[in-house]
Design an enzyme around this catalytic site. Structure first.
Site, PDB file in Angstrom:
ATOM      1  N   ARG A  72       1.020  -1.172  -0.053  1.00  0.00           N
ATOM      2  CA  ARG A  72      -0.066   0.012  -0.126  1.00  0.00           C
ATOM      3  C   ARG A  72       0.854   1.255   0.093  1.00  0.00           C
ATOM      4  O   ARG A  72       0.483   2.245  -0.707  1.00  0.00           O
ATOM      5  CB  ARG A  72      -0.993  -0.141   1.267  1.00  0.00           C
ATOM      6  N   ASP A 105      -3.345   7.906   3.998  1.00  0.00           N
ATOM      7  CA  ASP A 105      -2.379   8.044   2.860  1.00  0.00           C
ATOM      8  C   ASP A 105      -1.626   9.393   2.750  1.00  0.00           C
ATOM      9  O   ASP A 105      -0.505   9.479   1.942  1.00  0.00           O
ATOM     10  CB  ASP A 105      -3.077   7.774   1.456  1.00  0.00           C
ATOM     11  N   HIS A 120      -7.401   8.094  11.879  1.00  0.00           N
ATOM     12  CA  HIS A 120      -6.860   6.516  11.844  1.00  0.00           C
ATOM     13  C   HIS A 120      -5.201   6.188  11.752  1.00  0.00           C
ATOM     14  O   HIS A 120      -4.606   5.298  10.974  1.00  0.00           O
ATOM     15  CB  HIS A 120      -7.630   5.691  10.733  1.00  0.00           C
ATOM     16  N   CYS A 133       5.428  -0.067  24.831  1.00  0.00           N
ATOM     17  CA  CYS A 133       6.861   0.211  24.240  1.00  0.00           C
ATOM     18  C   CYS A 133       6.406   1.615  23.553  1.00  0.00           C
ATOM     19  O   CYS A 133       5.657   1.427  22.721  1.00  0.00           O
ATOM     20  CB  CYS A 133       7.560  -0.649  23.354  1.00  0.00           C
ATOM     21  N   GLY A 190     -16.657  10.958   0.063  1.00  0.00           N
ATOM     22  CA  GLY A 190     -15.947   9.584  -0.433  1.00  0.00           C
ATOM     23  C   GLY A 190     -15.920   8.604   0.596  1.00  0.00           C
ATOM     24  O   GLY A 190     -14.846   7.829   0.925  1.00  0.00           O
ATOM     25  N   SER A 192     -18.115   5.465   3.059  1.00  0.00           N
ATOM     26  CA  SER A 192     -19.282   4.518   2.955  1.00  0.00           C
ATOM     27  C   SER A 192     -19.991   4.715   4.195  1.00  0.00           C
ATOM     28  O   SER A 192     -21.047   4.229   4.584  1.00  0.00           O
ATOM     29  CB  SER A 192     -18.599   3.104   2.963  1.00  0.00           C
ATOM     30  N   PRO A 217     -20.501   8.814  -5.465  1.00  0.00           N
ATOM     31  CA  PRO A 217     -21.370   8.260  -6.542  1.00  0.00           C
ATOM     32  C   PRO A 217     -22.377   7.135  -6.216  1.00  0.00           C
ATOM     33  O   PRO A 217     -23.271   6.947  -6.726  1.00  0.00           O
ATOM     34  CB  PRO A 217     -20.150   7.469  -7.456  1.00  0.00           C
TER      35      PRO A 217
HETATM   36  C1  BV8 Z   1     -13.174   1.368  17.837  1.00  0.00           C
HETATM   37  C2  BV8 Z   1      -6.730   2.449   9.202  1.00  0.00           C
HETATM   38  C3  BV8 Z   1     -13.139   1.449  20.226  1.00  0.00           C
HETATM   39  C4  BV8 Z   1      -6.071   1.108   8.885  1.00  0.00           C
HETATM   40  C5  BV8 Z   1      -9.058   1.912   9.479  1.00  0.00           C
HETATM   41  C6  BV8 Z   1     -16.069  -5.317  17.079  1.00  0.00           C
HETATM   42  C7  BV8 Z   1     -14.773  -5.232  17.732  1.00  0.00           C
HETATM   43  C8  BV8 Z   1     -14.115  -3.867  17.861  1.00  0.00           C
HETATM   44  C9  BV8 Z   1     -15.009  -2.727  17.332  1.00  0.00           C
HETATM   45  C10 BV8 Z   1     -15.819  -3.002  16.488  1.00  0.00           C
HETATM   46  C11 BV8 Z   1     -16.597  -4.124  16.527  1.00  0.00           C
HETATM   47  N1  BV8 Z   1     -17.653  -4.066  15.723  1.00  0.00           N
HETATM   48  C12 BV8 Z   1     -17.641  -2.452  15.347  1.00  0.00           C
HETATM   49  C13 BV8 Z   1     -16.464  -2.019  15.867  1.00  0.00           C
HETATM   50  C14 BV8 Z   1     -16.189  -0.736  15.671  1.00  0.00           C
HETATM   51  C15 BV8 Z   1     -15.232  -0.719  14.409  1.00  0.00           C
HETATM   52  C16 BV8 Z   1     -16.161  -0.496  13.188  1.00  0.00           C
HETATM   53  O1  BV8 Z   1     -16.515   0.568  13.156  1.00  0.00           O
HETATM   54  N2  BV8 Z   1     -16.308  -1.507  12.451  1.00  0.00           N
HETATM   55  C17 BV8 Z   1     -17.192  -1.335  11.356  1.00  0.00           C
HETATM   56  C18 BV8 Z   1     -16.551  -2.093  10.234  1.00  0.00           C
HETATM   57  C19 BV8 Z   1     -18.742  -1.703  11.538  1.00  0.00           C
HETATM   58  N3  BV8 Z   1     -14.272   0.442  14.664  1.00  0.00           N
HETATM   59  C20 BV8 Z   1     -12.997   0.345  15.238  1.00  0.00           C
HETATM   60  O2  BV8 Z   1     -12.548  -0.947  15.484  1.00  0.00           O
HETATM   61  C21 BV8 Z   1     -12.544   1.691  15.490  1.00  0.00           C
HETATM   62  N4  BV8 Z   1     -12.093   1.552  16.973  1.00  0.00           N
HETATM   63  O3  BV8 Z   1     -14.255   1.359  17.776  1.00  0.00           O
HETATM   64  O4  BV8 Z   1     -12.327   1.577  19.383  1.00  0.00           O
HETATM   65  C22 BV8 Z   1     -13.231  -0.313  20.449  1.00  0.00           C
HETATM   66  C23 BV8 Z   1     -11.892  -0.931  20.886  1.00  0.00           C
HETATM   67  C24 BV8 Z   1     -11.938  -2.175  21.186  1.00  0.00           C
HETATM   68  C25 BV8 Z   1     -13.368  -2.839  21.100  1.00  0.00           C
HETATM   69  C26 BV8 Z   1     -14.374  -2.195  20.816  1.00  0.00           C
HETATM   70  C27 BV8 Z   1     -14.488  -0.706  20.417  1.00  0.00           C
HETATM   71  C28 BV8 Z   1     -11.325   1.622  14.618  1.00  0.00           C
HETATM   72  C29 BV8 Z   1     -11.512   1.844  13.375  1.00  0.00           C
HETATM   73  C30 BV8 Z   1     -10.539   2.111  12.397  1.00  0.00           C
HETATM   74  C31 BV8 Z   1     -10.015   1.091  11.604  1.00  0.00           C
HETATM   75  N5  BV8 Z   1      -9.118   1.496  10.641  1.00  0.00           N
HETATM   76  N6  BV8 Z   1      -7.898   2.511   8.619  1.00  0.00           N
HETATM   77  C32 BV8 Z   1      -5.799   0.966   7.486  1.00  0.00           C
HETATM   78  O5  BV8 Z   1      -6.272   1.813   6.656  1.00  0.00           O
HETATM   79  O6  BV8 Z   1      -5.342   0.210   6.907  1.00  0.00           O
HETATM   80  S1  BV8 Z   1     -10.751   2.084   8.841  1.00  0.00           S
HETATM   81  C33 BV8 Z   1     -10.457   1.924   7.062  1.00  0.00           C
HETATM   82  O7  BV8 Z   1     -12.030   1.925   6.822  1.00  0.00           O
HETATM   83  C34 BV8 Z   1      -9.973   2.987   6.399  1.00  0.00           C
HETATM   84  O8  BV8 Z   1      -9.315   4.021   7.005  1.00  0.00           O
HETATM   85  C35 BV8 Z   1     -11.152   3.519   5.770  1.00  0.00           C
HETATM   86  O9  BV8 Z   1     -10.986   4.892   5.462  1.00  0.00           O
HETATM   87  C36 BV8 Z   1     -12.144   3.404   6.582  1.00  0.00           C
HETATM   88  C37 BV8 Z   1     -13.402   3.449   6.061  1.00  0.00           C
HETATM   89  O10 BV8 Z   1     -14.030   3.091   4.894  1.00  0.00           O
HETATM   90  P1  BV8 Z   1     -14.086   4.364   3.943  1.00  0.00           P
HETATM   91  O11 BV8 Z   1     -13.039   5.531   4.132  1.00  0.00           O
HETATM   92  O12 BV8 Z   1     -15.546   5.167   3.929  1.00  0.00           O
HETATM   93  O13 BV8 Z   1     -13.687   3.689   2.750  1.00  0.00           O
HETATM   94  P2  BV8 Z   1     -14.876   2.595   2.132  1.00  0.00           P
HETATM   95  O14 BV8 Z   1     -14.029   1.690   1.012  1.00  0.00           O
HETATM   96  O15 BV8 Z   1     -15.674   1.976   2.957  1.00  0.00           O
HETATM   97  O16 BV8 Z   1     -15.849   3.289   1.138  1.00  0.00           O
HETATM   98  C38 BV8 Z   1     -15.163   4.370  -0.062  1.00  0.00           C
HETATM   99  C39 BV8 Z   1     -16.529   5.112  -0.296  1.00  0.00           C
HETATM  100  O17 BV8 Z   1     -15.988   5.907  -1.276  1.00  0.00           O
HETATM  101  C40 BV8 Z   1     -17.531   4.305  -0.842  1.00  0.00           C
HETATM  102  O18 BV8 Z   1     -18.679   4.741  -0.250  1.00  0.00           O
HETATM  103  C41 BV8 Z   1     -17.668   4.675  -2.546  1.00  0.00           C
HETATM  104  O19 BV8 Z   1     -18.806   4.723  -2.835  1.00  0.00           O
HETATM  105  C42 BV8 Z   1     -16.882   6.035  -2.196  1.00  0.00           C
HETATM  106  N7  BV8 Z   1     -16.017   6.280  -3.443  1.00  0.00           N
HETATM  107  C43 BV8 Z   1     -15.455   5.515  -4.381  1.00  0.00           C
HETATM  108  N8  BV8 Z   1     -14.894   6.318  -5.512  1.00  0.00           N
HETATM  109  C44 BV8 Z   1     -15.266   7.799  -5.105  1.00  0.00           C
HETATM  110  C45 BV8 Z   1     -16.117   7.509  -3.854  1.00  0.00           C
HETATM  111  N9  BV8 Z   1     -16.563   8.847  -3.649  1.00  0.00           N
HETATM  112  C46 BV8 Z   1     -16.150   9.804  -4.095  1.00  0.00           C
HETATM  113  N10 BV8 Z   1     -15.416  10.092  -5.183  1.00  0.00           N
HETATM  114  C47 BV8 Z   1     -14.970   8.908  -5.913  1.00  0.00           C
HETATM  115  N11 BV8 Z   1     -14.278   8.946  -6.560  1.00  0.00           N
END
Ligand code: BV8
Length: 247
Positions: A72, A105, A120, A133, A190, A192, A217
């Site tokens: 990445r 990024d 994030h 650490c 951008g 979801s 979109p």
């Molecule tokens: C937390 C860094 C407290 C890494 C990322 C069970 C256990 C633990 C936690 C949870 C659980 N269930 C739920 C949770 C909470 C969890 C969560 O939200 N899960 C979701 C899936 C339900 N959250 C967490 O764990 C967070 N921490 O809650 O801590 C805690 C602690 C312990 C126990 C419980 C709670 C931490 C979340 C952070 C994760 N890390 N990134 C890396 O990047 O490698 S998140 C990752 O997803 C990216 O950062 C990304 O940005 C993010 C969100 O996705 P989007 O940005 O929306 O991207 P996506 O692909 O989904 O969508 C893209 C969109 O763009 C689409 O809609 C598309 O239509 C659109 N698009 C496409 N092209 C275009 C466009 N739009 C405009 N123009 C275009 N051209």
């Protein structure tokens, strides 16, 4: 491109007292960076990003997760900011505008945005996986293989990003909460709107009486709550929008 949408966007931006923008992976899509939920490319297509961006995934196969992040990093290094990153950076110079991003990024900063609230973390930094650490590296070698921490020797180094199941930095959450509460216009660009707590800040703005605009979109769980939905790629929208500022 529907001119009235862009005209409305322009008017709402120029009339707003305070604007908060929240971006997700979609804002980097037109820079050639695969979004989180798009099918992963090539070699990575058989792996689930949700699994790899997690401590469990790293513990299960540190080599695999490390290689995914190195891939990445190489993808991002070949990418440039697109019109959406550049437009947001330009708006920050002209208007009272705060920027929250879920992306790691660094393309907003490359485009010239300042004071970016990175929920994030940051792809181009490493830290020790042992939470006791404090070792971290702010310069990374994208060819380097997986290695143990030089300081504690007990854990592997990993990217300084927040994984699923890991907590966000409390001060970063506070900043995002504050700028979402005090804005009168909130742009969701951008994303979801599926990942929390990031996806919750639009509702914070809504509760505080702000108007909501979504640029995506595809429909999301936020779409039914917004005042203006522009279902177009962000790069195209901002290219058109910024031409109105130049008139
Ligand atoms: C937390 C860094 C407290 C890494 C990322 C069970 C256990 C633990 C936690 C949870 C659980 N269930 C739920 C949770 C909470 C969890 C969560 O939200 N899960 C979701 C899936 C339900 N959250 C967490 O764990 C967070 N921490 O809650 O801590 C805690 C602690 C312990 C126990 C419980 C709670 C931490 C979340 C952070 C994760 N890390 N990134 C890396 O990047 O490698 S998140 C990752 O997803 C990216 O950062 C990304 O940005 C993010 C969100 O996705 P989007 O940005 O929306 O991207 P996506 O692909 O989904 O969508 C893209 C969109 O763009 C689409 O809609 C598309 O239509 C659109 N698009 C496409 N092209 C275009 C466009 N739009 C405009 N123009 C275009 N051209």
């Amino acid at each position: 491109m529907n001119n009235s949408d862009i005209q409305n966007l322009y008017e709402w931006l120029t009339q707003a007292e305070c604007i908060t923008v929240m971006t997700g992976a979609g804002v980097s899509a037109e820079s050639g960076i695969s979004t989180f939920r798009d099918a992963q490319e090539g070699l990575w297509s058989k792996y689930d990003p949700m699994e790899m961006a997690s401590p469990e995934g790293f513990s299960r196969d540190p080599e695999l997760v490390w290689s995914w992040y190195q891939w990445r990093r190489q993808q991002v290094q070949q990418a440039s900011p697109n019109a959406a990153h550049l437009g947001i950076a330009e708006l920050q110079k002209r208007l009272k505008l705060y920027l929250i991003t879920q992306n790691v990024d660094g393309l907003h900063q490359q485009a010239g945005s300042t004071e970016v609230i990175e929920l994030h973390g940051h792809l181009f930094e490493n830290r020790c996986h042992n939470s006791q650490c404090d070792y971290h590296e702010s310069v990374v070698d994208i060819e380097e293989p997986l290695k143990r921490c030089n300081q504690c020797q007990s854990a592997y180094l990993r990217p300084s990003v927040v994984w699923f199941g890991e907590s966000l930095d409390a001060s970063v959450i506070d900043m995002a909460q504050k700028v979402s509460q005090q804005c009168d216009l909130f742009l969701s660009v951008g994303t979801s709107s599926e990942v929390y707590p990031a996806a919750g800040f639009a509702n914070v703005a809504l509760q505080a009486g702000a108007k909501l605009i979504e640029i995506n979109p595809n429909a999301t769980s936020l779409s039914s709550k917004v005042d203006l939905l522009i279902a177009k790629p962000a790069g195209q929208v901002f290219k058109h929008l910024m031409s109105l500022f130049d008139d």
